[in-house]
Design an enzyme around this catalytic site. Structure first.
Site, short mmCIF file in Angstrom:
data_model
loop_
_atom_site.label_atom_id
_atom_site.label_comp_id
_atom_site.label_asym_id
_atom_site.label_seq_id
_atom_site.Cartn_x
_atom_site.Cartn_y
_atom_site.Cartn_z
N SER A 74 0.82 -1.21 0.00
CA SER A 74 0.00 0.00 0.00
C SER A 74 0.85 1.26 0.00
CB SER A 74 -0.86 0.04 1.27
OG SER A 74 -1.75 -1.03 1.31
N HIS A 83 -0.69 -2.67 -7.46
CA HIS A 83 -1.49 -2.37 -6.26
C HIS A 83 -2.98 -2.47 -6.58
CE1 HIS A 83 -2.53 0.82 -2.97
NE2 HIS A 83 -2.74 -0.41 -2.53
N GLU A 103 -3.20 0.18 -9.41
CA GLU A 103 -2.19 1.25 -9.47
C GLU A 103 -0.85 0.57 -9.82
OE1 GLU A 103 -1.68 3.14 -5.61
OE2 GLU A 103 -1.56 5.11 -6.52
N ASN A 154 -2.94 5.99 -1.57
CA ASN A 154 -2.92 6.11 -0.10
C ASN A 154 -2.34 7.43 0.39
OD1 ASN A 154 -4.27 3.82 0.86
ND2 ASN A 154 -2.60 2.58 0.03
C1 LIG Z 1 -5.50 0.36 1.56
C2 LIG Z 1 -5.02 0.28 0.17
O1 LIG Z 1 -3.84 0.09 -0.08
C3 LIG Z 1 -5.90 0.51 -1.00
C4 LIG Z 1 -7.36 0.19 -0.87
O2 LIG Z 1 -7.81 -0.84 -1.30
S1 LIG Z 1 -8.27 1.35 -0.12
C5 LIG Z 1 -9.90 0.70 -0.17
C6 LIG Z 1 -10.53 0.89 -1.53
N1 LIG Z 1 -11.86 0.40 -1.49
C7 LIG Z 1 -12.89 1.19 -1.22
O3 LIG Z 1 -12.76 2.39 -1.04
C8 LIG Z 1 -14.22 0.49 -1.15
C9 LIG Z 1 -15.34 1.45 -0.86
N2 LIG Z 1 -16.58 0.72 -0.85
C10 LIG Z 1 -17.25 0.42 -2.01
O4 LIG Z 1 -16.83 0.78 -3.08
C11 LIG Z 1 -18.50 -0.39 -1.88
O5 LIG Z 1 -19.00 -0.25 -0.57
C12 LIG Z 1 -18.28 -1.89 -2.20
C13 LIG Z 1 -17.93 -2.04 -3.68
C14 LIG Z 1 -17.21 -2.54 -1.36
C15 LIG Z 1 -19.57 -2.66 -1.88
O6 LIG Z 1 -20.62 -2.20 -2.65
P1 LIG Z 1 -21.95 -1.58 -2.03
O7 LIG Z 1 -22.64 -0.93 -3.15
O8 LIG Z 1 -21.56 -0.80 -0.81
O9 LIG Z 1 -22.92 -2.68 -1.63
P2 LIG Z 1 -22.85 -4.00 -0.80
O10 LIG Z 1 -24.27 -4.31 -0.61
O11 LIG Z 1 -21.99 -3.94 0.43
O12 LIG Z 1 -22.15 -4.96 -1.82
C16 LIG Z 1 -22.62 -5.12 -3.13
C17 LIG Z 1 -22.69 -6.58 -3.43
O13 LIG Z 1 -21.34 -7.06 -3.65
C18 LIG Z 1 -21.15 -8.22 -2.88
N3 LIG Z 1 -19.75 -8.34 -2.50
C19 LIG Z 1 -19.07 -7.64 -1.58
N4 LIG Z 1 -17.80 -8.07 -1.54
C20 LIG Z 1 -17.70 -9.05 -2.47
C21 LIG Z 1 -16.64 -9.89 -2.90
N5 LIG Z 1 -15.42 -9.81 -2.37
N6 LIG Z 1 -16.90 -10.80 -3.87
C22 LIG Z 1 -18.12 -10.92 -4.43
N7 LIG Z 1 -19.15 -10.16 -4.06
C23 LIG Z 1 -18.95 -9.24 -3.08
C24 LIG Z 1 -22.04 -8.04 -1.67
O14 LIG Z 1 -22.32 -9.28 -1.08
C25 LIG Z 1 -23.27 -7.40 -2.29
O15 LIG Z 1 -24.10 -8.39 -2.86
P3 LIG Z 1 -25.71 -8.24 -2.82
O16 LIG Z 1 -25.99 -7.10 -3.77
O17 LIG Z 1 -26.17 -9.55 -3.36
O18 LIG Z 1 -26.09 -7.97 -1.41
N1 LIG Z 2 -6.38 -4.29 3.28
C1 LIG Z 2 -6.46 -3.51 2.22
O1 LIG Z 2 -7.49 -2.86 2.00
C2 LIG Z 2 -5.33 -3.44 1.26
C3 LIG Z 2 -4.10 -3.96 1.59
N2 LIG Z 2 -3.07 -3.88 0.68
C4 LIG Z 2 -1.77 -4.43 1.01
O2 LIG Z 2 -1.81 -5.84 0.77
C5 LIG Z 2 -0.96 -6.52 1.70
C6 LIG Z 2 -1.78 -7.56 2.45
O3 LIG Z 2 -2.84 -6.90 3.13
P1 LIG Z 2 -4.13 -7.70 3.62
O4 LIG Z 2 -4.46 -8.77 2.66
O5 LIG Z 2 -5.12 -6.70 3.99
O6 LIG Z 2 -3.57 -8.37 4.96
P2 LIG Z 2 -4.09 -9.65 5.74
O7 LIG Z 2 -3.66 -9.48 7.16
O8 LIG Z 2 -5.53 -9.90 5.43
O9 LIG Z 2 -3.28 -10.84 5.04
C7 LIG Z 2 -1.89 -10.95 5.02
C8 LIG Z 2 -1.59 -12.41 4.82
O10 LIG Z 2 -0.19 -12.62 4.67
C9 LIG Z 2 0.24 -13.59 5.61
N3 LIG Z 2 1.61 -13.36 5.98
C10 LIG Z 2 2.09 -12.52 6.92
N4 LIG Z 2 3.44 -12.60 6.96
C11 LIG Z 2 3.80 -13.51 6.01
C12 LIG Z 2 5.04 -14.04 5.56
N5 LIG Z 2 6.19 -13.68 6.11
N6 LIG Z 2 5.03 -14.94 4.55
C13 LIG Z 2 3.86 -15.34 3.99
N7 LIG Z 2 2.67 -14.90 4.40
C14 LIG Z 2 2.64 -13.98 5.40
C15 LIG Z 2 -0.71 -13.45 6.75
O11 LIG Z 2 -0.71 -14.56 7.58
P3 LIG Z 2 -0.98 -14.33 9.18
O12 LIG Z 2 -2.42 -14.65 9.33
O13 LIG Z 2 -0.05 -15.31 9.79
O14 LIG Z 2 -0.61 -12.94 9.56
C16 LIG Z 2 -2.01 -13.24 6.01
O15 LIG Z 2 -2.59 -14.45 5.58
C17 LIG Z 2 -0.34 -5.43 2.58
O16 LIG Z 2 0.89 -5.06 2.03
C18 LIG Z 2 -1.35 -4.29 2.47
O17 LIG Z 2 -0.78 -3.03 2.71
C19 LIG Z 2 -3.23 -3.32 -0.56
C20 LIG Z 2 -4.44 -2.83 -0.95
C21 LIG Z 2 -5.58 -2.82 -0.04
#
Ligand SMILES: CC(=O)CC(=O)SCCNC(=O)CCNC(=O)[C@H](O)C(C)(C)COP(=O)(O)OP(=O)(O)OC[C@H]1O[C@@H](n2cnc3c(N)ncnc32)[C@H](O)[C@@H]1OP(=O)(O)O
Ligand SMILES: NC(=O)C1=CN([C@@H]2O[C@H](COP(=O)(O)OP(=O)(O)OC[C@H]3O[C@@H](n4cnc5c(N)ncnc54)[C@H](OP(=O)(O)O)[C@@H]3O)[C@@H](O)[C@H]2O)C=CC1
Length: 279
Positions: free
Chosen positions: A115, A136, A148, A186
């Site tokens: 991330s 990403h 990304e 992010n």
């Molecule tokens: C941290 C990082 O490094 C980067 C990141 O990823 S940051 C996070 C980025 N993601 C976001 O910002 C997500 C924001 N949220 C959304 O866009 C929406 O809430 C969402 C797409 C997740 C869900 O959609 P929603 O319109 O809110 O409705 P919701 O009812 O929760 O879900 C829609 C449908 O998808 C389904 N669904 C949810 N997750 C699913 C998955 N993994 N696989 C299949 N179906 C899924 C739900 O079950 C639901 O089905 P029904 O319509 O049958 O109930």
């Molecule tokens: N969460 C999010 O929304 C997003 C996350 N990311 C990035 O993706 C990566 C994973 O995040 P996320 O899936 O949320 O994390 P989770 O905690 O859901 O999963 C991480 C997984 O990796 C395993 N793990 C940890 N250490 C090791 C290792 N040394 N070798 C092999 N497996 C290992 C963990 O096992 P254990 O259960 O033992 O910890 C776990 O199963 C991170 O870099 C995060 O920043 C990117 C986009 C979105």
């Protein structure tokens, strides 16, 4: 293409699923069989849901049949592309990429789903910086459109081309950016989530009100606290630390409440409690 994924958590499982939906042979690794079993269960549920809605071109079992689950990194030797999705910790990722650099065939590409951690540093650890890139995906991977694509300092044009085309084959839209802490996604998203957490700490409003204001007022699909719980508060904290250290500006300081909740083991949805409770 043989597609490898390391980590069967919420991101690794989603990436493996979408790769298999796209027809690739996939191998997924986690450290213990129980983590693989948990990841497989999540994939099965997601495939069933997509099938029910007519959004899968193959039967769920056919898609699942393309995924091999393993605890042995040697099974990645013949992969063309390996995407790492383990914990957001540079030391742990460096160790893994050092091993993968020795195991994966010489022309294989290594990618990180990190991330925020510098792609150039992970590329150096891998020993193959030209064949290293940031790929990403967004959470939840089966539903989100963006990938990304982050070039490290030495990433080759050929690596960028292959990874961009692979993301397109997976039905995603790849967008390019350069290697700065938190990239684009992010660097912009996480300070907003951190500020929402700071609002809770200062008593500006209750979590439900903060989320409601951002959903109804800004048309965000999820409120920032719901989203932080969804991402994982440990991951949010790790990203804020990288932004704070990497950009050297106190505007990226992690909220003390975020730090405290992670210390308490309140990691959001994955631990059962964060700003909200989950069953
Ligand atoms: C941290 C990082 O490094 C980067 C990141 O990823 S940051 C996070 C980025 N993601 C976001 O910002 C997500 C924001 N949220 C959304 O866009 C929406 O809430 C969402 C797409 C997740 C869900 O959609 P929603 O319109 O809110 O409705 P919701 O009812 O929760 O879900 C829609 C449908 O998808 C389904 N669904 C949810 N997750 C699913 C998955 N993994 N696989 C299949 N179906 C899924 C739900 O079950 C639901 O089905 P029904 O319509 O049958 O109930
Ligand atoms: N969460 C999010 O929304 C997003 C996350 N990311 C990035 O993706 C990566 C994973 O995040 P996320 O899936 O949320 O994390 P989770 O905690 O859901 O999963 C991480 C997984 O990796 C395993 N793990 C940890 N250490 C090791 C290792 N040394 N070798 C092999 N497996 C290992 C963990 O096992 P254990 O259960 O033992 O910890 C776990 O199963 C991170 O870099 C995060 O920043 C990117 C986009 C979105």
């Amino acid at each position: 293409m043989k597609f490898g994924v390391i980590g069967a958590g919420q991101m690794g499982g989603g990436i493996a699923q979408v790769a298999a939906q796209s027809g690739f042979d996939v191998v997924v690794h986690d450290q213990k069989q129980e983590f693989l079993d948990r990841g497989k269960g999540v994939i099965q549920k997601s495939l069933a849901k997509l099938h029910e809605k007519g959004k899968l071109s193959d039967a769920p079992d056919t898609v699942l049949g393309r995924i091999q689950f393993t605890t042995d990194l040697k099974d990645f030797a013949d992969c063309d592309l390996v995407v790492e999705a383990i914990v957001e910790n540079q030391g742990v990722k460096n160790d893994l990429f050092r091993q993968l650099g020795q195991i994966v065939k010489a022309d294989g590409i290594l990618a990180s789903n990190t991330s925020s951690i510098p792609i150039t540093a992970l590329a150096a650890a891998s020993g193959r910086p030209e064949q290293f890139i940031g790929m990403h995906f967004m959470n939840p991977v089966p539903l989100m459109q963006l990938v990304e694509v982050i070039r490290g300092y030495q990433t080759s044009d050929e690596t960028t081309r292959i990874v961009t085309e692979t993301a397109e084959k997976m039905g995603k839209t790849p967008l390019a950016c350069n290697d700065f802490p938190g990239f684009v996604s992010n660097r912009i998203l996480m300070p907003m989530l951190n500020e929402a957490i700071q609002c809770v700490m200062e008593g500006v409003a209750e979590p439900e009100a903060i989320d409601g204001i951002m959903k109804l007022g800004m048309n965000h699909p999820m409120g920032p606290l719901t989203l932080a719980d969804f991402i994982g508060l440990d991951t949010c904290l790790a990203i804020m630390e990288v932004l704070h250290q990497g950009l050297g500006d106190d505007k990226y300081r992690p909220s003390p409440l975020l730090r405290k909740m992670v210390q308490a083991g309140l990691l959001g949805r994955k631990s059962g409690e964060g700003f909200y409770k989950y069953n």
